[in-house]
Scaffold this motif. Structure first.
Motif, PDB file in Angstrom:
ATOM      1  N   ASN A   1     -15.651  24.304  12.939  1.00  0.00           N
ATOM      2  CA  ASN A   1     -14.522  23.520  12.160  1.00  0.00           C
ATOM      3  C   ASN A   1     -13.804  24.522  11.449  1.00  0.00           C
ATOM      4  N   TYR A   2     -14.357  25.487  10.851  1.00  0.00           N
ATOM      5  CA  TYR A   2     -13.674  26.534  10.093  1.00  0.00           C
ATOM      6  C   TYR A   2     -12.744  27.536  11.060  1.00  0.00           C
TER       7      TYR A   2
ATOM      8  N   LEU B   1      -8.415  21.732   6.792  1.00  0.00           N
ATOM      9  CA  LEU B   1      -9.815  21.693   6.923  1.00  0.00           C
ATOM     10  C   LEU B   1     -10.384  20.043   7.122  1.00  0.00           C
TER      11      LEU B   1
ATOM     12  N   ALA C   1      -9.703  25.332  11.770  1.00  0.00           N
ATOM     13  CA  ALA C   1      -8.782  25.029  10.943  1.00  0.00           C
ATOM     14  C   ALA C   1      -7.897  26.288  10.548  1.00  0.00           C
TER      15      ALA C   1
END
Length: 351
Positions: free
Chosen positions: A117-118, A93, A121
């Motif tokens: 972004n999560y 992350l 990741a």
């Protein structure tokens, strides 16, 4: 005034690839020492040790029913929160935060919108070793961790070379900025003083967001004098001293508001604090369950029995999640970019 007793487990500083301790966690419980002593005596009347320690008690199968009964009482009768995260996922992350996001930001794209972004990741964490080459992928993560720590031209060049060695064209949205462009905006973000891979602030943000929600009045925190908790102690003091008035929405169910209701933090010897010992039991059981679910450990308490004891609001976890639609809804409209920027500005590690 409520006093939350805190203990942590799995802290390895900047090293998030530690194979022996894959998970990091912490627990906070609002319980007085008299109640804690009563519960310890009730559930472990023959205890001879000077300190109640989950790691020691859980080794004996005969103690498992007593530990589960103790956890049942704690989670039923006292305000508490337990946080567990997979450190490797946090490192990935952070890669997205510093080695990817600045490239998108320079081009006017909000990389954090709706938890993108999560999602990225999580995808990388799940398929990375298979899709990009196991040895090369591991080496790239190690190079990123080293580059964040050392911030030297050589370490940054090694990171770019490491990204180029993986099969990065399988996911150019994530690895293209460094592999294709050696994006200076990303390298600058990684080399920024104060940026590091220590996730103590991530853990504390999660604990405090719940303690703030559970407490209508001012409260305080007490924790062990262990070396690992020194970083937590310093951060807690800085968070308490922060006087700005601001509220930032982190997820659909969590926000962070300053100034805090938290007014004081003190350190104690855990041997003299039955309440802190119970926080040790809580975080120990949670990390034990996480390791067993991940297939990294045998023995210990039944993880299904442990997790079944928690209400939703008592347990926070941060692990890869490829249910992208659920994650999008959970993080839709949140102020992730603002949260990251605010904490980086005010609470970044001292260079």
């Amino acid at each position: 005034m409520d006093c939350y007793r805190i203990d942590e487990s799995g802290y390895t500083g900047f090293d998030l690839l530690n194979r022996e301790q894959r998970f990091q966690g912490a627990a906070a419980i609002a319980i007085e020492n008299d109640d804690a002593k009563r519960l310890i005596k009730e559930h472990f009347p023959r205890l001879q040790a000077t300190e109640l320690k989950y790691s020691a008690l859980s080794r004996r199968a005969g103690n498992h029913p007593r530990l589960l009964a103790l956890l049942t009482d704690l989670l039923r009768d006292y305000k508490s929160v337990t946080y567990v995260c997979e450190k490797r996922f946090l490192l990935i992350l952070m890669f997205c935060d510093y080695a990817v996001e600045p490239w998108y930001y320079e081009r006017g794209f909000n990389f954090y919108a709706d938890g993108q972004n999560y999602a990225m990741a999580s995808l990388i964490a799940k398929v990375g070793p298979t899709l990009f080459g196991e040895a090369e992928f591991e080496a790239m993560l190690a190079a990123f961790q080293r580059a964040v720590k050392e911030k030297t031209p050589k370490a940054l060049a090694d990171l770019v070379a490491g990204v180029r060695r993986i099969r990065w064209r399988e996911l150019p949205e994530a690895f293209g900025p460094l592999a294709r462009d050696a994006a200076p905006e990303c390298l600058t973000a990684i080399a920024t003083p104060g940026v590091d891979t220590d996730i103590a602030i991530v853990v504390l943000q999660s604990l405090i967001s719940r303690m703030e929600a559970m407490s209508e009045e001012p409260y305080r925190v007490e924790h062990d004098k262990s070396k690992n908790l020194e970083k937590y102690h310093d951060l807690l003091q800085r968070l308490i001293a922060h006087e700005d008035s601001i509220e930032l929405r982190q997820t659909a169910i969590a926000s962070f508001k300053f100034p805090l209701k938290l007014t004081a933090v003190t350190q104690v010897d855990s041997k003299a604090s039955a309440a802190v010992q119970l926080a040790d039991v809580m975080v120990g059981a949670a990390l034990d369950a996480a390791n067993r679910f991940a297939g990294l450990k045998a023995g210990g308490l039944d993880p299904e029995a442990v997790i079944a004891l928690y209400k939703d609001e008592q347990f926070i976890h941060l692990i890869p999640d490829v249910d992208f639609e659920a994650q999008r809804q959970f993080r839709q409209g949140t102020q992730a970019a603002e949260v990251i920027d605010y904490f980086a500005q005010h609470f970044a590690a001292k260079p």
